[in-house]
Scaffold this motif. Structure first.
Motif, mmCIF file in Angstrom:
data_model
loop_
_atom_site.group_PDB
_atom_site.id
_atom_site.type_symbol
_atom_site.label_atom_id
_atom_site.label_comp_id
_atom_site.label_asym_id
_atom_site.label_seq_id
_atom_site.Cartn_x
_atom_site.Cartn_y
_atom_site.Cartn_z
ATOM 1 N N HIS A 90 27.363 100.180 -47.267
ATOM 2 C CA HIS A 90 26.645 100.115 -46.462
ATOM 3 C C HIS A 90 25.990 98.769 -46.000
ATOM 4 C CE1 HIS A 90 23.801 100.486 -49.683
ATOM 5 N NE2 HIS A 90 22.936 100.318 -48.828
ATOM 6 N N ILE A 95 29.219 95.930 -42.734
ATOM 7 C CA ILE A 95 29.265 96.953 -41.708
ATOM 8 C C ILE A 95 28.650 96.641 -40.406
ATOM 9 C CG2 ILE A 95 27.076 98.246 -42.159
ATOM 10 C CD1 ILE A 95 28.518 100.835 -42.273
ATOM 11 N N ALA A 111 34.823 105.720 -44.116
ATOM 12 C CA ALA A 111 33.640 105.332 -45.132
ATOM 13 C C ALA A 111 33.371 106.602 -46.042
ATOM 14 C CB ALA A 111 32.523 104.838 -44.138
ATOM 15 N N ARG A 113 30.879 109.152 -47.218
ATOM 16 C CA ARG A 113 29.873 109.842 -46.689
ATOM 17 C C ARG A 113 28.346 109.243 -46.990
ATOM 18 N NH1 ARG A 113 30.135 114.439 -43.887
ATOM 19 N NH2 ARG A 113 32.011 114.911 -44.815
ATOM 20 N N SER A 115 27.614 106.070 -47.970
ATOM 21 C CA SER A 115 27.630 104.664 -47.121
ATOM 22 C C SER A 115 27.280 105.062 -45.621
ATOM 23 C CB SER A 115 28.798 103.984 -47.258
ATOM 24 O OG SER A 115 29.001 103.545 -48.837
ATOM 25 N N TRP A 116 28.163 106.045 -45.214
ATOM 26 C CA TRP A 116 27.844 106.171 -43.759
ATOM 27 C C TRP A 116 26.279 106.743 -43.314
ATOM 28 C CZ3 TRP A 116 30.556 105.051 -39.413
ATOM 29 C CH2 TRP A 116 30.215 105.692 -38.321
ATOM 30 N N ARG A 120 23.617 104.816 -41.334
ATOM 31 C CA ARG A 120 22.778 105.398 -40.058
ATOM 32 C C ARG A 120 21.265 105.558 -40.040
ATOM 33 N NH1 ARG A 120 24.881 106.600 -35.155
ATOM 34 N NH2 ARG A 120 23.640 108.601 -35.087
ATOM 35 N N PHE A 170 33.181 109.198 -37.631
ATOM 36 C CA PHE A 170 33.959 108.659 -38.775
ATOM 37 C C PHE A 170 34.829 109.541 -39.368
ATOM 38 C CE2 PHE A 170 30.423 110.407 -41.307
ATOM 39 C CZ PHE A 170 31.039 110.455 -42.489
ATOM 40 N N ALA A 172 35.281 110.799 -43.203
ATOM 41 C CA ALA A 172 34.803 110.548 -44.770
ATOM 42 C C ALA A 172 35.725 110.503 -45.743
ATOM 43 C CB ALA A 172 33.948 111.956 -45.053
#
Length: 185
Positions: A90, A95, A111, A113, A115-116, A120, A170, A172
């Motif tokens: 992340h 990113i 990515a 989950r 990190s995503w 966010r 995205f 996962a």
């Protein structure tokens, strides 16, 4: 004293120049995106398939990184579209251009989950002034009074300062997952 070169064998004597790539294996290319900070670059990769490209990490949302990507694609892969982006973690330098790629290329994003969701959350957590916790930490850490006053008067760096508008969707990745890209001819 042991010299670094005696312990670690580097396969390349110099990194690729901005906007350039080095092939490190058949269909696997290394590039460095320049960063305007103490850590002055981030390593990114391009995987070349028969008909498309997969990008591993993107660089920070700054013009230098956008220009480098456009140059790399134009000069080396003009006939192949970018179709996949894989984000390793992340941090903004990995990113930061994800939204830009999603906006300008028809890509599928991969990515973890964690990190995503962390990215966010950080993207939307914008602060206009340092928090009281930050100020307490700076004082306890012994920050010089002049530096402290200057930092208290300035807007702090926010994650979103280095990240393009964050996309919604995205795919996962979980431990043990494998992503396949088409073999190079």
């Amino acid at each position: 004293m042991i010299q670094r070169s005696e312990v670690i064998k580097f396969p390349y004597t110099s990194p690729p120049m901005p906007g350039a790539i080095k092939e490190i294996s058949d269909g696997v290319y290394w590039a460095q995106m320049r960063l305007p900070m103490l850590i002055d670059h981030v390593n990114v990769y391009v995987l070349e398939g028969i008909s498309d490209l997969t990008i591993i990490d993107t660089g920070l949302n700054v013009q230098a990184c956008k220009s480098a990507w456009l140059e790399i694609i134009k000069n080396n892969f003009s006939t192949k579209p970018v179709k996949k982006i894989v984000i390793t973690h992340h941090h903004p330098d990995h990113i930061g251009l994800l939204g830009w790629f999603c906006e300008n290329f028809d890509v599928q994003v991969f990515a973890s989950r964690t990190s995503w969701l962390l990215a966010r959350m950080l993207y939307f957590d914008e602060q206009n002034q340092p928090s009281s916790r930050s100020k307490d930490f700076w004082i306890k850490a012994g920050m010089d009074k002049k530096i402290f006053e200057k930092k208290c008067a300035a807007r702090p760096f926010n994650f979103s300062d280095g990240v393009s508008e964050f996309p919604v969707g995205f795919t996962a990745l979980n431990q043990g997952d494998e992503i396949y890209f088409s073999e190079k001819k």
